[in-house]
Design an enzyme around this catalytic site. Structure first.
Site, PDB file in Angstrom:
ATOM      1  N   ASN A  11       0.846  -1.299  -0.060  1.00  0.00           N
ATOM      2  CA  ASN A  11      -0.113   0.001  -0.059  1.00  0.00           C
ATOM      3  C   ASN A  11       0.811   1.419  -0.098  1.00  0.00           C
ATOM      4  O   ASN A  11       1.405   1.560   1.039  1.00  0.00           O
ATOM      5  CB  ASN A  11      -0.914  -0.116   1.093  1.00  0.00           C
ATOM      6  CG  ASN A  11      -1.853   1.294   1.420  1.00  0.00           C
ATOM      7  OD1 ASN A  11      -1.834   2.182   0.436  1.00  0.00           O
ATOM      8  ND2 ASN A  11      -2.316   1.454   2.696  1.00  0.00           N
ATOM      9  N   TRP A  12       0.902   1.931  -1.337  1.00  0.00           N
ATOM     10  CA  TRP A  12       1.883   3.162  -1.186  1.00  0.00           C
ATOM     11  C   TRP A  12       1.086   4.505  -0.368  1.00  0.00           C
ATOM     12  O   TRP A  12       1.958   5.313  -0.343  1.00  0.00           O
ATOM     13  CB  TRP A  12       1.909   3.451  -2.770  1.00  0.00           C
ATOM     14  CG  TRP A  12       3.164   2.678  -3.277  1.00  0.00           C
ATOM     15  CD1 TRP A  12       3.745   1.421  -2.695  1.00  0.00           C
ATOM     16  CD2 TRP A  12       3.825   2.883  -4.497  1.00  0.00           C
ATOM     17  NE1 TRP A  12       4.710   1.113  -3.289  1.00  0.00           N
ATOM     18  CE2 TRP A  12       4.951   2.003  -4.452  1.00  0.00           C
ATOM     19  CE3 TRP A  12       3.951   3.905  -5.240  1.00  0.00           C
ATOM     20  CZ2 TRP A  12       5.839   1.913  -5.628  1.00  0.00           C
ATOM     21  CZ3 TRP A  12       4.955   3.969  -6.284  1.00  0.00           C
ATOM     22  CH2 TRP A  12       5.846   2.904  -6.261  1.00  0.00           C
ATOM     23  N   LYS A  13      -0.028   4.242  -0.106  1.00  0.00           N
ATOM     24  CA  LYS A  13      -0.534   5.488   0.505  1.00  0.00           C
ATOM     25  C   LYS A  13      -0.480   6.566  -0.623  1.00  0.00           C
ATOM     26  O   LYS A  13      -0.353   6.449  -1.578  1.00  0.00           O
ATOM     27  CB  LYS A  13      -0.281   5.676   1.948  1.00  0.00           C
ATOM     28  CG  LYS A  13      -0.164   4.410   2.718  1.00  0.00           C
ATOM     29  CD  LYS A  13       0.049   4.641   4.212  1.00  0.00           C
ATOM     30  CE  LYS A  13      -0.086   3.268   4.793  1.00  0.00           C
ATOM     31  NZ  LYS A  13      -0.004   3.327   6.277  1.00  0.00           N
ATOM     32  N   HIS A  99      -9.432   1.372   5.257  1.00  0.00           N
ATOM     33  CA  HIS A  99      -7.996   1.531   5.967  1.00  0.00           C
ATOM     34  C   HIS A  99      -8.245   2.440   7.138  1.00  0.00           C
ATOM     35  O   HIS A  99      -9.098   3.424   6.959  1.00  0.00           O
ATOM     36  CB  HIS A  99      -7.019   1.882   4.987  1.00  0.00           C
ATOM     37  CG  HIS A  99      -5.735   1.957   5.289  1.00  0.00           C
ATOM     38  ND1 HIS A  99      -5.197   2.825   6.381  1.00  0.00           N
ATOM     39  CD2 HIS A  99      -4.588   0.890   5.176  1.00  0.00           C
ATOM     40  CE1 HIS A  99      -3.859   2.300   6.979  1.00  0.00           C
ATOM     41  NE2 HIS A  99      -3.662   1.306   5.952  1.00  0.00           N
ATOM     42  N   GLU A 101      -6.564   4.543   7.877  1.00  0.00           N
ATOM     43  CA  GLU A 101      -6.414   6.066   7.521  1.00  0.00           C
ATOM     44  C   GLU A 101      -7.540   6.691   7.031  1.00  0.00           C
ATOM     45  O   GLU A 101      -7.728   7.858   7.046  1.00  0.00           O
ATOM     46  CB  GLU A 101      -5.100   6.165   6.721  1.00  0.00           C
ATOM     47  CG  GLU A 101      -3.839   6.215   7.457  1.00  0.00           C
ATOM     48  CD  GLU A 101      -2.772   5.387   6.874  1.00  0.00           C
ATOM     49  OE1 GLU A 101      -2.593   5.387   5.558  1.00  0.00           O
ATOM     50  OE2 GLU A 101      -1.908   5.006   7.492  1.00  0.00           O
ATOM     51  N   GLU A 169      -5.104  -4.741  10.805  1.00  0.00           N
ATOM     52  CA  GLU A 169      -4.035  -3.765  10.790  1.00  0.00           C
ATOM     53  C   GLU A 169      -4.208  -3.004  12.236  1.00  0.00           C
ATOM     54  O   GLU A 169      -4.995  -1.885  12.103  1.00  0.00           O
ATOM     55  CB  GLU A 169      -4.045  -2.636   9.678  1.00  0.00           C
ATOM     56  CG  GLU A 169      -3.649  -3.490   8.293  1.00  0.00           C
ATOM     57  CD  GLU A 169      -3.018  -2.454   7.572  1.00  0.00           C
ATOM     58  OE1 GLU A 169      -2.125  -2.667   6.976  1.00  0.00           O
ATOM     59  OE2 GLU A 169      -3.938  -1.427   6.982  1.00  0.00           O
ATOM     60  N   GLY A 175       3.343   2.163  10.667  1.00  0.00           N
ATOM     61  CA  GLY A 175       4.028   3.200  10.757  1.00  0.00           C
ATOM     62  C   GLY A 175       4.817   3.444  11.978  1.00  0.00           C
ATOM     63  O   GLY A 175       5.815   4.314  12.141  1.00  0.00           O
ATOM     64  N   SER A 214       3.673  -2.185  10.203  1.00  0.00           N
ATOM     65  CA  SER A 214       5.180  -2.379  10.387  1.00  0.00           C
ATOM     66  C   SER A 214       5.866  -3.733   9.992  1.00  0.00           C
ATOM     67  O   SER A 214       6.826  -4.425  10.507  1.00  0.00           O
ATOM     68  CB  SER A 214       5.478  -1.959  11.763  1.00  0.00           C
ATOM     69  OG  SER A 214       5.248  -0.807  12.103  1.00  0.00           O
ATOM     70  N   GLY A 235       2.994  -1.130   4.196  1.00  0.00           N
ATOM     71  CA  GLY A 235       3.229   0.224   3.899  1.00  0.00           C
ATOM     72  C   GLY A 235       4.380   0.439   3.417  1.00  0.00           C
ATOM     73  O   GLY A 235       4.910   0.553   2.592  1.00  0.00           O
ATOM     74  N   GLY A 236       5.113   1.184   4.480  1.00  0.00           N
ATOM     75  CA  GLY A 236       6.422   1.818   4.354  1.00  0.00           C
ATOM     76  C   GLY A 236       7.351   1.129   3.585  1.00  0.00           C
ATOM     77  O   GLY A 236       7.926   1.700   2.386  1.00  0.00           O
TER      78      GLY A 236
END
Ligand code: 13P
Length: 253
Positions: A11-13, A99, A101, A169, A175, A214, A235-236
């Site tokens: 997931n590049w957000k 998600h 977010e 999640e 993150g 993470s 993610g990251g």
């Protein structure tokens, strides 16, 4: 049914420009070709601006593409929104829904997530429905209750292993570099599996449950080896080619 293939989803957000997408697509394509038989499913969720490019650039690889959200309607006067049918039209096969977010930053309720999942189903997309407790809910010992409620309220009628994936999640793990203990992950995933048995019957065993929060090259193999963990939502680390690929290779069974 045999053992499910694991799914590694990136997931590049709201990250990535065209040049980043070019580097990632070239790198992933050459690694897939070098690997030959890629015994893991891989999905990338770039921002909407890069979907068309990514779908084309990864066309001759096993990697599939998805959107990060969709509207519940097919089309209409909804400025700024993207429909499931539009995602499908541009080459996406999956969509992330609910998600944390989106739930936190856009006040999305589980009822809205369910409507979106219904739209995804109608458009022929696989919905990855995200659930997870925040840190104060965890501190109050409400993890299982929160996850239970989110799954029950977000899962649409007609959900099957083929059109629905659940991603657990924990919000506090996203993150932060913190991850739940392996025991906590197994407990929550086991609870989600039991809920799926109630909701989808025979399909429950085949439905994938991903862990996200993470996930890194250093912890991927351990997490992906746990019971009822059928893949990872990253993610990251999915923004860094070598890290993402290390997680992909950790998922090869
Ligand atoms: P991180 O891997 O950066 O913690 O993000 C997880 C996530 O939110 C994926 O959807």
């Amino acid at each position: 049914m045999g053992q499910k293939r694991l799914l590694v989803a990136g997931n590049w957000k709201m990250n990535g420009l065209r040049a980043d997408a070019e580097l990632m697509a070239e790198g992933l394509a050459s690694r897939c070709h070098a690997m030959g038989n890629v015994a893991v499913d891989i999905a990338l969720f770039p921002p909407a601006t890069l979907l068309d490019y990514m779908a084309r650039a990864l066309d001759d690889t096993p990697i599939v593409i998805g959107g990060q959200d969709c509207h519940r309607s097919e089309k209409g006067a909804f400025t700024g929104d993207v429909s499931a049918w539009m995602l499908r039209d541009v080459g996406a096969s999956h969509v992330l829904l609910g998600h944390s977010e989106r739930r936190a930053g856009h006040a999305e309720s589980s009822a809205q997530v369910k409507d979106k999942a219904q739209a995804a189903q109608a458009a022929g997309l696989v919905a990855i429905i995200c659930v997870g407790e925040n840190s104060s809910e965890r501190d109050r010992g409400e993890t299982l209750a929160v996850v239970r409620r989110q799954v029950q309220e977000s899962l649409p009628a007609g959900a099957t292993y083929a059109n629905t994936i659940i991603a657990y999640e924990p919000v506090w793990a996203i993150g932060s570099g913190q991850v739940p203990s392996t025991e906590e992950i197994v407990n929550v995933h086991g609870e989600i599996r039991r809920l799926l048995v109630k909701a989808t019957g025979d399909d429950a065993g085949a439905t994938r449950i991903l862990y996200g929060g993470s996930v890194k090259p250093s912890n991927a193999a351990e997490i992906l080896g746990l019971g009822d963990v059928d893949g990872a939502l990253v993610g990251g680390a999915s923004l860094i080619l070598d890290d993402f690929w290390a997680i992909v290779t950790a998922a090869v069974r």
